[in-house]
Design a protein around this motif. Structure first.
Motif, PDB file in Angstrom:
ATOM      1  N   LEU A 488       0.815  -1.212   0.000  1.00 38.68           N
ATOM      2  CA  LEU A 488       0.000   0.000   0.000  1.00 38.68           C
ATOM      3  C   LEU A 488       0.851   1.266   0.000  1.00 38.68           C
ATOM      4  N   SER A 489       2.005   1.226   0.657  1.00 43.82           N
ATOM      5  CA  SER A 489       2.872   2.412   0.700  1.00 43.82           C
ATOM      6  C   SER A 489       3.302   2.821  -0.705  1.00 43.82           C
ATOM      7  N   ILE A 490       3.733   1.852  -1.492  1.00 46.71           N
ATOM      8  CA  ILE A 490       4.169   2.154  -2.864  1.00 46.71           C
ATOM      9  C   ILE A 490       2.968   2.475  -3.745  1.00 46.71           C
ATOM     10  N   LEU A 491       1.858   1.754  -3.546  1.00 47.38           N
ATOM     11  CA  LEU A 491       0.671   1.984  -4.372  1.00 47.38           C
ATOM     12  C   LEU A 491       0.123   3.399  -4.192  1.00 47.38           C
ATOM     13  N   PHE A 492       0.017   3.862  -2.943  1.00 46.30           N
ATOM     14  CA  PHE A 492      -0.519   5.204  -2.706  1.00 46.30           C
ATOM     15  C   PHE A 492       0.391   6.287  -3.287  1.00 46.30           C
ATOM     16  N   GLU A 493       1.699   6.086  -3.179  1.00 49.44           N
ATOM     17  CA  GLU A 493       2.627   7.046  -3.792  1.00 49.44           C
ATOM     18  C   GLU A 493       2.455   7.051  -5.305  1.00 49.44           C
ATOM     19  N   LEU A 494       2.298   5.892  -5.913  1.00 52.80           N
ATOM     20  CA  LEU A 494       2.113   5.779  -7.363  1.00 52.80           C
ATOM     21  C   LEU A 494       0.829   6.480  -7.796  1.00 52.80           C
ATOM     22  N   ILE A 495      -0.265   6.210  -7.089  1.00 56.21           N
ATOM     23  CA  ILE A 495      -1.550   6.826  -7.446  1.00 56.21           C
ATOM     24  C   ILE A 495      -1.485   8.343  -7.283  1.00 56.21           C
ATOM     25  N   TYR A 496      -0.837   8.809  -6.196  1.00 57.01           N
ATOM     26  CA  TYR A 496      -0.749  10.250  -5.960  1.00 57.01           C
ATOM     27  C   TYR A 496       0.035  10.946  -7.075  1.00 57.01           C
ATOM     28  N   GLN A 497       1.163  10.371  -7.473  1.00 58.52           N
ATOM     29  CA  GLN A 497       1.988  11.004  -8.500  1.00 58.52           C
ATOM     30  C   GLN A 497       1.342  10.935  -9.890  1.00 58.52           C
TER      31      GLN A 497
END
Length: 732
Positions: A488-497
């Motif tokens: 989730l940490s990487i996924l949320f950063e990916l979605i935000y960017q």
């Protein structure tokens, strides 16, 4: 009449007590006589021991002595639960504790009743309270020799009466000023400490400590004078420290630490003041010295000493860094660096003495953790999340080094708080007023700290044997949480960017990342010690991701509307690489195919993949617009889908027969049946004559080939069985 009944009741209680006390004394005497008569039972005679010693070689004697010493050292530490003494004390003295509490309440209600009846004035009320308190203390004094624990609890109740009397006289009746009330409470505290030393009673000093820490609350007027308060608490803690070094009463230090931490945190939140930093440092020094009491005496750290070292370091860091961040002082890393140097000093001391065991590991572990935290805070990570994540890893590391289960218990208690804190950190993606930089932003840097902590924890928890442990369930839950946090940490950063791009691009990259992440977990299952159940769960999840990515993608509509380029379709197809690898390599090595639903799910995903991707290629290969897309979709569904499904069913039957996999045969014939039903019930009535002829011819050929192949393999199997039977008959 009521007074006569009370007097009679008191006389009866005294008489019953005397009778019971006499019987108890007789029983104690009998037990003492039995102990003396059996004192030598179980003792081997000296000649027998000498006979054994004469038959053992000197080297064997040394080994035996070492074994006995190691057993003696380990058994009290490892086998005895550290909470047992507390539970035993409560069980043995629960009636006494309830009794003194009830007595104090009784005195209070009596005084209240007397007040309601206007029997006594305000000064008389205070006098009765003090008289009752001192009377209880005097009674406890006379019974201390025969009943030491009982008398300590009784005396503690008397001290409680003195504290409450002072509080009520000040707050309710205003008989003296706040300064006078404070002096009286300090005098009561000193008096109770003196009694503790006089009677050598740890129980009594605990009562004294409670009174000492609660005294400021009892005489508080709501006007916060924190400098005065913490000067008083610091002096109280110094007295506690002296007591611990003289009497080795560890419980006193823990109670003082809990009260002091609560007061400090309350001050920090209510009024963030630079002056509080001084008291944080004083508190750190006092309780660090408290944790090292045994270390200075025996050069060993007990499990509770280690726990105190961890708590005082990280609890102080939270308060100090919070103050600096609120007041906007820099650098935030100054406190973890300073504390790290203190711990590294003791680690270096152990290194010089060439002692690389428990003490060295603890000091070095705390020092490295604080250095890591300093780096994290310098990059503006979130304080609580980073501190708790590193502290959790440190607790797990200390458990591995000392094998004390208390640290593992605290780790399992703290790690869920890390997860909750990390979830709060993720909300910054929504609440952030300005755009966050890629990767180098406080939210994702905090996530990186938690990810590193999770990886470190997974390495520490990696099983050294294949045997199932009693805590396997908790370890599996922990692994799932770790994988979930990392994912989730990487996924949320990916979605935000990617949030400024088209939703199809965001969805595609999110699915591809999820597929690749899950595939890597399966690829590294041995190194991550993933159990069979967890592996099957990951395969189910991966197949679900494949199905969702294939069937829900809106890439066709986005390309037709020219919102995204056609070249992005090749990015969409990246999922085929892990899908092929999953089918060819990963799944055959697992136990997944032994489940009845295994082949069905894989066949479903493959059918969806081939059908949807050929459909998309068909649409892109034609001059497609919004006007004719529905017509093209119907044409593909009616003409090409039956052919595609028939070919897939043929392949499934062929592989099932060649590999002797009955499940694939059933799936192939099932898909073929669905294709035939679709063709005859729907498609044939929607086709033109030419398409109808082509579909029937191709489908007929496929059906004949499937039937021929099935019959051929059936005959081959029949001939093979007959040949085996003939060879058996010849041998007989």
């Amino acid at each position: 009449m009521e007074y006569i009944l009370i007097v009679v009741l008191i006389v009866l209680i005294i008489w019953v007590y005397q009778k019971l006390n006499r019987k108890i004394q007789i029983l104690e005497q009998k037990i003492s006589d039995l102990s003396k008569s059996n004192v030598n039972i179980g003792k081997p005679e000296q000649p027998f021991i000498e006979g054994i010693n004469s038959e053992i070689s000197p080297n064997d004697k040394i080994d035996v002595e070492k074994a006995v010493i190691s057993t003696a050292e380990e058994s009290p530490e490892e086998k005895k639960d550290w909470l047992n003494p507390l539970f035993d004390f409560i069980k043995q003295n629960v009636l006494t504790i309830i009794g003194i509490f009830t007595l104090v309440l009784g005195i209070g209600y009596f005084v209240k009743y007397a007040i309601d009846k206007n029997w006594i004035g305000e000064n008389a009320r205070m006098s009765i309270g003090f008289l009752a308190g001192f009377s209880i203390i005097i009674i406890a004094h006379f019974i201390r020799k025969s009943y030491s624990t009982f008398s300590s609890i009784i005396m503690g109740g008397g001290i409680a009466v003195l504290y409450f009397t002072t509080t009520i006289a000040f707050r309710e009746y205003h008989l003296f000023t706040q300064n006078t009330a404070f002096v009286i409470t300090c005098a009561i505290t000193l008096f109770s400490i003196f009694l503790s030393y006089r009677y050598n009673s740890e129980t009594l000093i605990i009562f004294s400590l409670f009174g000492g820490f609660l005294a400021p609350l009892m005489i508080s007027t709501g006007q916060s004078n924190y400098i005065f308060l913490f000067t008083y608490l610091s002096l109280l803690n110094i007295g506690m420290l002296i007591t611990v070094y003289l009497k080795n009463w560890k419980s006193v230090g823990w109670i003082a630490f809990i009260f002091t931490a609560i007061y400090l945190y309350f001050w920090t939140i209510q009024k963030t003041d630079l002056a509080s930093i001084i008291f944080y440092i004083i508190t750190y020094i006092i309780f660090y010295a408290f944790a090292l009491q045994n270390y200075f005496k025996t050069n060993l750290l007990s499990k509770l000493d280690i726990l105190m070292l961890v708590l005082i370091n990280f609890s102080s860091i939270i308060g100090l860094v919070y103050i600096f961040s609120i007041l906007r002082y820099e650098p935030l890393s100054i406190f973890p660096l300073s504390f790290a140097l203190i711990n590294m000093f003791f680690a270096f001391r152990e290194y010089q003495n060439k002692k690389f065991e428990r003490n060295y590991s603890v000091f070095a572990g705390i020092g490295i953790s604080l250095l890591t935290l300093a780096v994290a805070l310098q990059f503006k990570t979130h304080l609580i999340t980073s501190v708790w994540a590193i502290e959790a890893s440190l607790l797990l590391y200390i458990w591995k080094k000392t094998n004390h289960s208390i640290f593992k218990v605290f780790f399992y208690l703290l790690f869920p708080l890390v997860i909750l804190s990390q979830m709060m950190t993720w909300t910054e993606y929504i609440n952030s007023e300005k755009h966050l930089f890629i990767i180098l932003n406080p939210v994702f840097l905090t996530s990186l700290v938690v990810i590193a902590s999770c990886f470190f924890n997974l390495i520490l928890l990696k099983k050294e044997s294949k045997e199932k442990s009693e805590t396997e369930f908790f370890e599996n839950v922990f692994k799932v949480l770790c994988f979930g946090v990392i994912y989730l940490s990487i996924l949320f950063e990916l979605i935000y960017q990617l949030s400024s791009l088209h939703y199809v691009i965001i969805l595609t990259y999110s699915f591809l990342y999820s597929i690749v992440f899950t595939s890597f977990l399966l690829l590294l299952k041995k190194k991550l010690s993933i159990s069979e159940d967890l592996e099957n769960l990951l395969i189910y999840g991966l197949l679900l991701l494949f199905a969702a990515h294939i069937s829900t993608s809106q890439i066709v509509n986005a390309v037709i509307s020219k919102e995204i380029r056609l070249s992005f379709y090749w990015v969409h197809l990246i999922y085929l690489i892990p899908l092929i690898y999953l089918i060819i390599k990963l799944i055959p090595q697992s136990e997944f195919l032994k489940q009845k639903i295994g082949y069905l799910l894989i066949s479903l995903v493959c059918t969806l993949s081939v059908s949807f991707e050929l459909y998309r290629i068909y649409i892109f290969s034609n001059d497609t617009t919004y006007k004719n897309i529905i017509q093209l979709q119907e044409h593909f569904s009616i003409l090409y889908i039956p052919i595609i499904w028939a070919i897939l069913s043929f392949i499934s039957i062929f592989v099932g027969l060649t590999k002797n996999i009955p499940q694939l045969n059933k799936i192939g014939f099932g898909l073929l049946g669905i294709t035939i039903l679709k063709l005859y019930l729907y498609d044939v009535w929607q086709m033109d004559n030419v398409s109808r002829i082509i579909a029937f011819i191709i489908l007929g050929i496929i059906l004949l080939l499937s039937s021929f192949m099935f019959q051929k393999f059936k005959n081959m199997l029949k001939n093979l069985v007959e040949k085996n039977e003939n060879s058996i008959d010849e041998n007989i």
